[in-house]
Design an enzyme around this catalytic site. Sequence first.
Site, mmCIF file in Angstrom:
data_model
loop_
_atom_site.group_PDB
_atom_site.id
_atom_site.type_symbol
_atom_site.label_atom_id
_atom_site.label_comp_id
_atom_site.label_asym_id
_atom_site.label_seq_id
_atom_site.Cartn_x
_atom_site.Cartn_y
_atom_site.Cartn_z
ATOM 1 N N GLU A 195 0.822 -1.204 0.000
ATOM 2 C CA GLU A 195 0.000 0.000 0.000
ATOM 3 C C GLU A 195 0.860 1.259 0.000
ATOM 4 O OE1 GLU A 195 -3.361 0.513 2.530
ATOM 5 O OE2 GLU A 195 -3.747 -1.642 2.691
ATOM 6 N N SER A 262 5.806 -20.094 -1.183
ATOM 7 C CA SER A 262 5.769 -21.511 -0.846
ATOM 8 C C SER A 262 5.245 -22.305 -2.015
ATOM 9 C CB SER A 262 4.856 -21.750 0.372
ATOM 10 O OG SER A 262 5.021 -20.765 1.364
ATOM 11 N N ASP A 337 -5.148 -3.023 6.036
ATOM 12 C CA ASP A 337 -5.489 -1.761 5.388
ATOM 13 C C ASP A 337 -4.922 -0.607 6.201
ATOM 14 O OD1 ASP A 337 -6.801 -2.684 3.167
ATOM 15 O OD2 ASP A 337 -8.818 -2.154 3.848
#
Length: 821
Positions: A195, A262, A337
Amino acid sequence: MGRIILWMIRGIAALVVIAVLLSGMVYYLASQSLPDYDVTRETPGITAPVEIVRNNANIPHILGENDSDVFFGLGYAHAQDRLWQMIIMRRTVQGRLSEVFGRRTLKTDELLRRLDLYNLARASLEYQDDDTKMALEAYASGVNAYLSRVNTEALGRGAPEFFLFSNEISPWQPADSLAILKLMGLQLAGHLEDEVLRARVSLTLPEDRVRDILPDMPGHGIAALPEYASFFDQAAPQFASLGEQDRPAMWPSPRRGFAGASNGWAAAPTRSAAGGTLLANDPHLGFSAPAIWYLARLELQTGGVIGGTIPGMPLILAGRSDSFGYGITSSYLDDQDLHLEQLNPDNPDEIRTPDGFTPITTRASIVRIKDEAPITLTLQWTPNGPILPPEMYDLGLITPVGHAMSLSWTLLTEKDRSMSAGIGLMRAKTVMEGIAAGADYVAPSQTLTMVDKDSIAMKVIGVMPGRNPRNQTQGRIPSPAWNAVNLWGTPLSYSANPKFVQPTGGIVGNTNNKIIDRPFPEHMSFNWGDSQRIQRWQRLMQAREVHTRDSFIEAQLDTVSVTARTLLPLVAADLWFTGEAAPAGTQDRNRQDALTLLANWNGEMNEHMPEPLIYSAWMRALQSRLIRDELGPLATAFKHVDPVFVERVYRDVDTASVWCDVIQSAARETCSDIALVALDDALLWLSENARGKQESLRWGDYHLAVHKHATLGEVPFLKWFVNIRQSTSGGDNTLLRGLTSGVGKNPFQNVHGAAYRGIYDFSDPDSSLFVISTGQSGHPLSRHYDDLGELWRRGEFTPMSLDPELARAAAVGITHLIPIN
């Protein structure tokens, strides 16, 4: 003169004798903490005898008459082999590293205090089920039983590191194990960094160019493969996958691009040559010495379970029982967020909400610092989560004056039953029981690949945030917290988490790739960890109608780079075999030699070959050339080559070829021009940093896996004894993934990969194989400090059976713990 020489000889001899004596004393003191595995001891805290059988790889098989005693034995074994590692992880999550290491870890302590993970873990203890509370308490008792021996019998202070740093060790608490699980969540969380970077790039570039350098993952979601016959009608995906900055000492949050990677895949009996289900799993984390993983077998009342544990927790995180196997991969669920909080101009202790201004919750926290006066932090929380200071994560670069930045994160809750979910998974016998156990799991979100005797499945576990469909930024960049549409609501139900059970094609798998293609807010994520390796996996899985244990191992160790095969024909389209042969020793000849090597290369990132190094240096130089004039200093945030970006540019997707033109120059450069200049940059770098002719270079000399000791890895002299170095194959975009550092003098050093590998074959469960990247012991003087690492480097494994007699047959020691009457 002769007397002077004589006294010099005597002085040198004396110094040698003193050095030998000091070395002997250091070795003696350090060796006192080597555990005795072959012993019988009376021990408080157990109700019946416990047997810890360590096989020839020092893998403990813990046998007891009840589950409480078995978990006690696991705690005891973890403390014997990994005490320093456990204590450092606990100090990290408590925000108490500075008490030992001084001011250099202060920023790390501040981050953990602001996130408040340890207090949240303590509060979550009451939410665990009774079975889990029993396991946590018994495990803690086992750790403390060994600590008691260290305190009463000296035992070299428990680990050699305690001679150099504080040896104050408080008793282990059940909440400590819960806190370490939350710490793992922090180490696997990467959306916050994404972000911040997208916000910084958005302030620099127009939106269409942001889509180039930070592209959405192309293609449809891939999880279950179609039926074998229909594969040949499929078109290959068109596109080809993402990096960042120095951190304070012992910083636990990953750099961008290092949040986890992974592999996990499974085959149903219909796609297995032997008629039993197959499962392969290799979770990827940053390398360390010792590895974060520790192999163990527990004999519970519900049956034996064997696989990978993390010291500090009573869990087999990935492994198998006699009828059920499970593996984990990072799901890349967007569970974070950032929210822009507007401060009240008349009262900076209040923030604006949709209902008006409300006070910020504050609390003082004292951080003690070695050899300095303590400092007091003022911790701040809003209804959306903790406020992070502007110097962390570069938040200050995107936070306007009069505002602050808060973090919403599913992990930041006391109602966290992830440990109970893990205990339930260990006891599961079928795929459906495994899926049911995952309902309690909160964070860090994982993709579970599961098999039982007859079926296969994949299920994302972890809480999916409840975002409003009208969210202004869709969680991609920070959003204003005073607008109600940007705030989280009720989390999505567990049934909304993607699930694939018994697909008709008989194979499921995940390489951190995009697995679903749903619209926001049920999209899971805009950012995924892979768009390249999944293409190679698809091909390997569908190249065979049926699979074996060995074919799964081959896929796990595959070093072919689809990225190289995709990008080289595009980037070098106008450069191959052009012009006459240039004179030897000229730059033109060097360029031609490099292109000839790459033209005949199949994309295999083999440690013994020069082509992977030439290719990697070229692509790294190319991306730098493409972005540095547009992004300026921000270009340094992109540490790894993004193949999707390069492919967009060289295919001119949405006019992306504009990146090839250098803004500051009068001429208009083509993409071929930039490719040629970047190749010269790469060859210059090689001439300055590599020895020998191009054809004699070795990728493995630069792609070194360095398993660094967390606290002694940078100490002169000692680092040569405690760090483990291995030449490795693979690269950023191969199934045998070895993520390069992207920084420093050697940006190709292998720092992140599969520190644990497991292959489970349920046609013959005891033929299942395991390995970790170092050894079981965390003691540098132990022969088990790095013995498994050599197997790991060669792509080999060690067998682990649920038959205790096989473990006893080649045991390095058997510890008998006897209850005190």
